[in-house]
Scaffold this active site. Structure first.
Site, PDB file in Angstrom:
ATOM      1  N   ALA A 181       0.852  -1.189   0.000  1.00 20.22           N
ATOM      2  CA  ALA A 181       0.000   0.000   0.000  1.00 20.22           C
ATOM      3  C   ALA A 181       0.883   1.233   0.000  1.00 20.22           C
ATOM      4  CB  ALA A 181      -0.896   0.008   1.227  1.00 20.22           C
ATOM      5  N   LYS A 182       0.738   2.043  -1.021  1.00 20.22           N
ATOM      6  CA  LYS A 182       1.441   3.324  -1.094  1.00 20.22           C
ATOM      7  C   LYS A 182       0.475   4.392  -0.600  1.00 20.22           C
ATOM      8  CE  LYS A 182       3.658   6.361  -4.550  1.00 20.22           C
ATOM      9  NZ  LYS A 182       2.747   7.382  -5.089  1.00 20.22           N
ATOM     10  N   VAL A 183       0.808   5.002   0.543  1.00 15.95           N
ATOM     11  CA  VAL A 183      -0.091   5.978   1.154  1.00 15.95           C
ATOM     12  C   VAL A 183       0.659   7.279   1.440  1.00 15.95           C
ATOM     13  CG1 VAL A 183      -1.495   4.163   2.215  1.00 15.95           C
ATOM     14  CG2 VAL A 183       0.377   5.200   3.527  1.00 15.95           C
TER      15      VAL A 183
END
Length: 262
Positions: free
Chosen positions: A176-178
């Site tokens: 997950a790129k947040v």
């Protein structure tokens, strides 16, 4: 879920994706301050740095430039994207398939999902097809998980970022790129909510070396696995210098002061 320690986009279980999909997403404005950054070859050269685990680009850039770097750079194909000319509710056009990404040479794929946008349902359905196709080819999937839309007031609020990481877990992303929620505690919450999905930080707009590296250090201390960074590398006159510092923080656990001495 693919074991992150075995995935091709990692080094020692950590991730440093050099993102260069901004030409589509943001347009020429991102190349104004450092005009030579508009040349994709410059970013592919930077991606040969040992700290970089993958370079993330759109299909056209991959077709035109990756063949010259296939022996030195791991390719993450971004499968969707929308120009900054689009003025409607956040949405992202699917412009590449998993099968074609693999044919071009990608070992992993990336997909943006705007949770909370009016088109979230369609994007989630598109992600489902991509995720299942990627599983059939043992290709890791990175979700650009960016809550956004007319009903969202603060897209970097700690609870919103935690929700973004949870969406990635629930929908089957490996990574997950947040966005950075502003604190180590906020990132700890995002990591906890992500379960076995690995959380990395989006590099965001260019900042000073210290401010940028301090956020990276906080992410690593919170249990994050690294980051996907674009402008904070290739908008600098010397991309290699900041990559040297990132290598120390991400892989060696160095302090920001030590990393800045490189």
């Amino acid at each position: 879920m693919l074991p992150i320690t075995e995935a091709p986009l990692t080094r020692d279980g950590k991730v440093l994706i050099l993102a260069y999909d901004h030409g589509l997403e943001h347009g020429p404005t991102d190349f104004t301050d450092v005009p030579k950054s508009a040349d994709p070859s410059r970013t592919f050269e930077a991606a040969t740095h040992p700290a970089v685990t993958s370079v993330a680009v759109q299909k056209g850039i991959a077709e035109a430039y990756y063949p010259s770097y296939s022996d030195a750079v791991d390719l993450l194909m971004k499968l969707n994207g929308t120009s900054n000319l689009w003025m409607g509710e956040p949405d992202s056009a699917v412009n590449c398939s998993v099968e074609y990404a693999r044919e071009v040479g990608a070992s992993s794929v990336g997909f943006t999902l705007y949770g909370g946008a009016n088109h979230e349902i369609e994007m989630a359905e598109e992600f489902r097809e991509i995720q299942e196709n990627a599983r059939a080819h043992d290709m890791p999937v990175v979700m650009w998980s960016y809550p956004r839309g007319q009903g969202l007031k603060n897209d970097t609020k700690s609870s919103v970022i935690a929700y973004a990481s949870r969406l990635a877990l629930e929908l089957g992303a490996d990574v997950a790129k947040v966005k950075y929620p502003g604190s180590k505690e906020g990132m700890k919450k995002a990591v906890r909510m992500a379960g076995k999905t690995n959380v990395i930080m989006s590099g965001g707009s260019k900042r000073s070396d210290r401010a940028f590296l301090e956020s990276v250090k906080a992410v690593m201390d919170a249990g994050g696995k690294g980051l996907a960074v674009g402008r904070n590398v290739w908008q600098r006159e010397n991309p290699e210098q900041i990559l040297d510092s990132l290598e120390q923080i991400i892989y060696e656990g160095a302090s920001v002061d030590t990393a800045l001495e490189t």
